[in-house]
Scaffold this motif. Sequence first.
Motif, mmCIF file in Angstrom:
data_model
loop_
_atom_site.group_PDB
_atom_site.id
_atom_site.type_symbol
_atom_site.label_atom_id
_atom_site.label_comp_id
_atom_site.label_asym_id
_atom_site.label_seq_id
_atom_site.Cartn_x
_atom_site.Cartn_y
_atom_site.Cartn_z
ATOM 1 N N UNK A 1 5.433 6.013 10.163
ATOM 2 C CA UNK A 1 5.135 6.447 11.157
ATOM 3 C C UNK A 1 4.912 7.631 11.272
ATOM 4 N N UNK A 2 5.801 8.863 10.650
ATOM 5 C CA UNK A 2 5.787 10.153 10.004
ATOM 6 C C UNK A 2 4.287 10.658 9.927
ATOM 7 N N UNK A 3 4.209 9.588 8.693
ATOM 8 C CA UNK A 3 2.924 10.083 8.520
ATOM 9 C C UNK A 3 1.857 9.563 9.449
ATOM 10 N N UNK A 4 2.211 9.246 10.544
ATOM 11 C CA UNK A 4 0.624 8.668 11.428
ATOM 12 C C UNK A 4 1.682 10.290 13.038
ATOM 13 N N UNK B 1 0.725 -1.456 0.025
ATOM 14 C CA UNK B 1 0.134 -0.204 0.051
ATOM 15 C C UNK B 1 1.277 1.597 0.262
ATOM 16 N N UNK B 2 0.378 2.816 -0.586
ATOM 17 C CA UNK B 2 0.667 3.194 -1.133
ATOM 18 C C UNK B 2 0.619 4.626 0.789
#
Length: 470
Positions: free
Chosen positions: A110-113, A29-30
């Motif tokens: 983790x960064x997106x979260x 998944x992207x």
Amino acid sequence: MASPVLAQQVVPPTVTPTIVPSVPTLAPPVIVVPTLSDAQASLLDKLLNGDIVAQGLKSAATATTTAPSKDELVHAALDHARAVHAGRLGEADFQKDWGLRPPAYDPTPAFADAVRQDRIAAWFASLPPPYAGYDGLRKGLQNYRSIAAAGGWQTLASGPDFTIGASGPRVLALRKRLAAEDKDVDTSGDKFDASLLEAVRRAQRRYGLNPSGIVSTQTLAALNVSATDRVHQIMANMERWRWLPQDLPRDRIQVNIAAAVLTVFDGDVPVQSMRAVTGRPGDETPMLSSTIHSIVINPPWNVPTSIATKELWPKQRANPSYFKRNGIKVIDGTRLQQQAGDQSALGRFKFDFANVYSVYLHDTPSRAKFASFSRLASHGCVRLEKPAELADLLLKGDPAWTPELVDAAVAKGDTVRARLIKPVSVYLLYWTAFASGNGQMNFRADPYDWDGILASKIEARTARQTIAAR
């Protein structure tokens, strides 16, 4: 002869094989990083500028005349996360004897979260290796950068050895030099007194030298390494910490190859330590991680072909009784094996762990080298000062291998294998810079030039990435 199992799998010509439809491979998944808010962009820019220096990734922050865009900040944050968390080398950059490899790491989820939850600062703080050893280097880096920025220290002039009772300009210069790293040194006076003697000994211990208190050529050489070079040395060791997993086993053995010391850990607490002998330059002990699964008591030594060819066969040709005198047998006309016993190069204990380098920890009948402060003398394996104590520790709790039963097995002389109830992880590591528990930095020489090679590889990769980014 063909395997009967394989023969049963051959499809007769009259049978039409079943065709199994292929299953399409699903693409991963992207992960889409949410758009940064203005406040998040400002915070991220600030964190990047400070952390890139604090984590030893660059000597100084790069000044820019234009503010980076939010997309540029996201790319920079992900690149920074990979570098801090897993190091800056690619797979092709690792030498064969650098057997440690950082686990695969993708910082994007983790960064997106962290962006979604507005926890970017906490995400940043979670990136570095979570070990006291790494944190000690980070603090040491800050200190030595400050020393270098203030001009470092003056090179001490060469000359005759000197110690307590000496006086003059060389003593005054020595005081000033020692005070740069040791706040307890008094910089006034040109007399070599008892307090200066202790300061010299402290410095010699920090450099892994004989703490004789005599300022000799070797001590001068260590003191004359520049503060800038010490900064680079700390940065190289921080990089190697990033190759370790984020969760080291609580019970483990670590060998510092450069310092030639073995330490058994319970968490971050050392519970046993001993001197070791590690590989000499040209016969380097590799960096690796593995698991000790058993101890061979009274091990024979199957001599590696390279050692047999270069060392033992020439000795036998020069003295035809050499093999007999040293308990060496010729097997199949070519291979050499030294029988177990007091003469065996492996001594009475061999600690086995799987690795592609055919190295292990072992005892040795040659004890003199352990008294030396320079102990890089083996063919690559690690010789141990106190192998019986390590064996007792690893076999503790096994009723089949109490210390008394181990001693009896050694005395009997037969070769037996004691399997560990609880296998223990082992790490062979190359630390040329490390902090003591009180935060004092310690340095060792770079005998394999791995610090220099690592720095060159990082510079080359950074240059390639800079060109590709243009």
